[in-house]
Write an enzyme that holds these catalytic residues in place. Structure first.
Site, short mmCIF file in Angstrom:
data_model
loop_
_atom_site.label_atom_id
_atom_site.label_comp_id
_atom_site.label_asym_id
_atom_site.label_seq_id
_atom_site.Cartn_x
_atom_site.Cartn_y
_atom_site.Cartn_z
N LYS A 1 0.83 -1.21 0.00
CA LYS A 1 0.00 0.00 0.00
C LYS A 1 0.87 1.26 0.00
O LYS A 1 1.96 1.29 0.57
CB LYS A 1 -0.91 0.02 1.24
CG LYS A 1 -1.85 -1.17 1.34
CD LYS A 1 -2.92 -1.16 0.27
CE LYS A 1 -4.05 -0.22 0.60
NZ LYS A 1 -5.04 -0.75 1.54
N CYS B 1 -26.64 33.61 -4.27
CA CYS B 1 -26.68 35.05 -4.42
C CYS B 1 -27.82 35.40 -5.37
O CYS B 1 -28.00 34.75 -6.40
CB CYS B 1 -25.34 35.51 -5.00
SG CYS B 1 -25.39 37.12 -5.77
#
Ligand code: IVH
Length: 714
Positions: A330, A459
């Site tokens: 790994k 917005c």
């Protein structure tokens, strides 16, 4: 028809009213079954009947998205876990791999093997090394060279039947090519999604106002486990073959030899797989792959080593769930602790306020990370709008110690907060209620149908908001839209700031204004006469871009690339499109629009809202004065397939699936992914399975590839 249910009517034939009644019935019925399933009562229906109910519910929801109920079974928590695919018992279990975390672990692995086989410590031992793909494993069974089933790993013994979905993955052949194909072979490997496909898909989801995915692995898993294979088909999944289950005979006596046979049979195999006989060189290869990792374009989380000689593999056998002849080396975990220095609010193209974590710089997996995604307001606060804690929500506060994770190219995420290190004086983060770019109110809309509050605060400034205007321009010139060479995000930022470009129409008057101006572009920072001239030419070149690119480029909410194509095809010319868009208050025009396949109330009302806005219309009209979009290729109405709905299935040998689709569409046909009562024609290549069967049941005309070419006169 008052007390009769509409359960016998195929989904494609339901009217809107009928669909609404059906969704209500299905919600109730599925809930009853769920309750019985989880409670003490015996289930009332078989698994497959239950699955059929869920599948029908989903299919109706896909057709009538605006009718999705608040209590829909598809929204219920635990839905994924609840849903049951048919089960397939693996004839040979799908095992997992033991892990190595250091170079020392790898040397010990090789020594262990030598000891087990009673080989001398310096005797040669061939090991293969290949990337460990971060996806999900799949076992695909072929009988006499034909794909017959595909199953996920599941618990290793029993997996889920995802055959139809696997057939849609182009790296997976429906029929094996080459000679010497075993009568039975189960090819195993990893389904994954590239970074590009992942970001493109997320962008599309965003355009269509749908929730986005977290990382490529989850997306690949979610895409493979779709109930409707037509959806899987739209997700660009990929597959690497690296292992096998049951086989009637093996094409080689080494690991690399079998993988090479897979390649010849038509699979993709990983180009970084190599054989080594020296552990030090093998470990050097691991580090070389680690270096290359960021540039691969897909996620890997280590390197897998396997004994190359299959006779030795056989002798080594297994220990519990792991083969003794393989191990996964790994990569170090790409996680790190750092400090949340601040939270910035970015304003997107459609006004969405997105919080971004500003982090104390920290190196994670070799890359310096300075920011992380925070998704939305609820995620930061850790509570939903209704005051309930939310899954994965964090209550993040400025100054917190946070654990971040970086996965591939994807923007880093915050995994954890160390509450013990939190300053007692810290305060929950207050999300702004005004847009930081223009000061307009920022609101969370309430969906009129569901009554649900949107997770995104937006917005309300529209084009007066500079942040939205810039993002809008960037979208217009981006790849899926006008794709203007030499005009990227950086240039758009610069032009907006120095006043050269304020809106879409300005792009196309840039050359003309530059000629009259004293402040010429060629003299500006970072520009020269060649690059400026090139840019003007590139802008001229897109004046006649395809009509759908302009429509998509307008950046209207919920209008993604596909919807833009549907609109272009429907209206046929920019004039007709404009005329319709200006008249969406006319019920006739509006209902014509929602009658278009693929367009529902959500898109239609977004269009009405966009074109109902004076400022948008003004920019749009000025833009149109400058350009001459190319209408979609006219589909011939006299072709034998005009107006017909066609499904392609099986492996096509003389054309790719995309070519087949484009050809049919040029001839005026509609191409669908699944066979229903509405299908007029099925074109079936070798290996066609359930769709062919369904077509036969429904009496749908079926042709092979040659028959198709004959029909269309080629
Ligand atoms: S070999 C019996 N090779 O890793 C050995 N696995 O941790 C079968 N994986 O479940 C596995 N890339 O999903 C093998 N090149 C590769 C792999 C690989 C990814 C996955 C696979 C497996 C898991 C084990």
């Amino acid at each position: 028809m008052t007390d009769k249910s509409f359960s016998d009517i195929p989904v494609d034939d339901l009217s809107r009213e009928q669909a609404e009644v059906e969704l209500a019935r299905l919600a109730l019925e599925i809930e009853t079954h769920d309750a019985r399933y989880h409670g003490e009562d015996a289930p009332l229906v078989s698994d497959s009947e239950y699955d059929a109910l869920r599948r029908r519910n989903l299919a109706i929801e896909q057709r009538f998205q605006e009718l999705i109920r608040e209590d829909s079974p598809s929204r219920r928590v635990g839905y994924v876990a609840l849903y049951k695919f048919d089960k397939i018992t693996h004839s040979v279990p799908m095992l997992s791999l033991d892990n190595a975390f250091s170079d020392g672990d790898v040397r010990e692995f090789a020594n262990r093997i030598r000891r087990f086989l009673k080989l001398s410590p310096d005797s040669p031992l061939e090991l293969t090394a290949e990337p460990k793909i971060d996806g999900l494993s799949l076992s695909i069974r072929y009988e006499n060279g034909k794909l017959v089933s595909a199953a996920t790993r599941g618990d290793g013994t029993v997996g889920e039947d995802v055959t139809e979905n696997a057939r849609t993955i182009s790296d997976i052949p429906n029929v094996l090519g080459g000679d010497n194909i075993p009568n039975v072979v189960e090819v195993r490997g990893e389904v994954y999604m590239t970074h590009k496909a992942f970001t493109d898909l997320n962008k599309r989801m965003e355009d269509e106002g749908k929730p986005t995915y977290v990382n490529p692995r989850n997306t690949a898993a979610g895409s493979l486990r779709q109930l409707d294979s037509a959806i899987t088909a739209q997700r660009p999944l990929k597959f690497f073959a690296y292992a096998w289950g049951e086989v009637s005979y093996l094409p080689a006596d080494t690991q690399i030899g079998v993988v090479e046979a897979f390649r010849i049979w038509g699979f993709e195999t990983n180009p970084l797989m190599k054989v080594f006989s020296d552990v030090s060189v093998l470990i050097a290869h691991y580090h070389a792959i680690e270096e290359e990792r960021a540039g691969l374009g897909y996620d890997i989380d280590g390197v897998v080593y396997k004994v190359n000689d299959l006779a030795l593999q056989e002798r080594l056998g297994f220990v519990s769930r792991f083969p003794r002849w393989a191990i996964a080396h790994k990569f170090p975990a790409e996680k790190a602790w750092t400090i949340l220095n601040g939270i910035d609010i970015q304003v997107g193209r459609t006004g969405a306020l997105t919080p971004v974590a500003r982090l104390e710089p920290v190196t994670v997996g070799g890359v310096v990370v300075t920011n992380a995604t925070l998704h939305n307001e609820d995620y930061v606060r850790g509570i939903g709008n209704n005051g309930e804690p939310i899954r994965d929500g964090k209550d993040l506060r400025i100054g917190d110690h946070v654990m971040i994770q970086r996965a591939g190219d994807v923007i880093p995420q915050i995994l954890d907060v160390d509450l013990e290190k939190r300053e007692p004086s810290s305060k929950p983060y207050q999300f702004p209620v005004r847009c930081p770019a223009c000061g307009s109110h920022a609101v969370r809309e309430v969906n009129a149908k569901t009554g649900k509050t949107d997770s995104v605060r937006r917005c309300t400034g529209g084009l007066i908001c500079p942040a939205q205007a810039i993002e809008q321009l960037k979208h217009l010139v981006s790849r899926g839209a006008l794709d203007i060479d030499g005009l990227g995000d950086k240039q758009v930022d610069g032009f907006y700031r120095d006043g050269r470009i304020a809106d879409a129409a300005d792009i196309f008057t840039l050359r003309e204004r530059d000629e009259r101006s004293l402040k010429k572009l060629k003299d500006a920072d970072g520009w020269g006469s060649t690059s400026a001239a090139k840019l003007f030419d590139a802008i001229d070149a897109v004046r006649s871009a395809d009509m759908y690119r302009f429509i998509y480029g307008l950046g209207i909410r919920h209008v993604g690339e596909q919807t833009a194509k549907d609109l272009a095809r429907t209206y046929g010319s920019m004039e007709a499109f404009t005329e319709a868009m200006k008249n969406l208050d006319d019920m006739m025009v509006y209902s014509d629009l929602i009658a278009v396949d693929g367009i529902g109330e959500t898109v239609a009302s977004a269009l009405r809202e966009f074109f109902g806005e004076e400022r948008n219309l003004d920019v749009y009209e000025r833009l149109l004065e400058q350009v001459d979009p190319t209408p979609p290729e006219q589909t011939s109405s006299d072709s034998p397939v005009a107006g017909k709905t066609i499904v392609f299935t099986g492996s096509l040998e003389q054309m790719t699936r995309d070519e087949a689709k484009a050809m049919a569409e040029r001839l005026g046909a509609k191409v669908s992914g699944s066979v229903s009562a509405k299908t007029d024609l099925l074109v079936a290549g070798p290996g066609a399975g359930s769709k062919l069967k369904r077509a036969a049941e429904l009496g749908v005309d079926t042709l092979d590839e040659d028959g198709w070419f004959k029909l269309i006169g080629r």
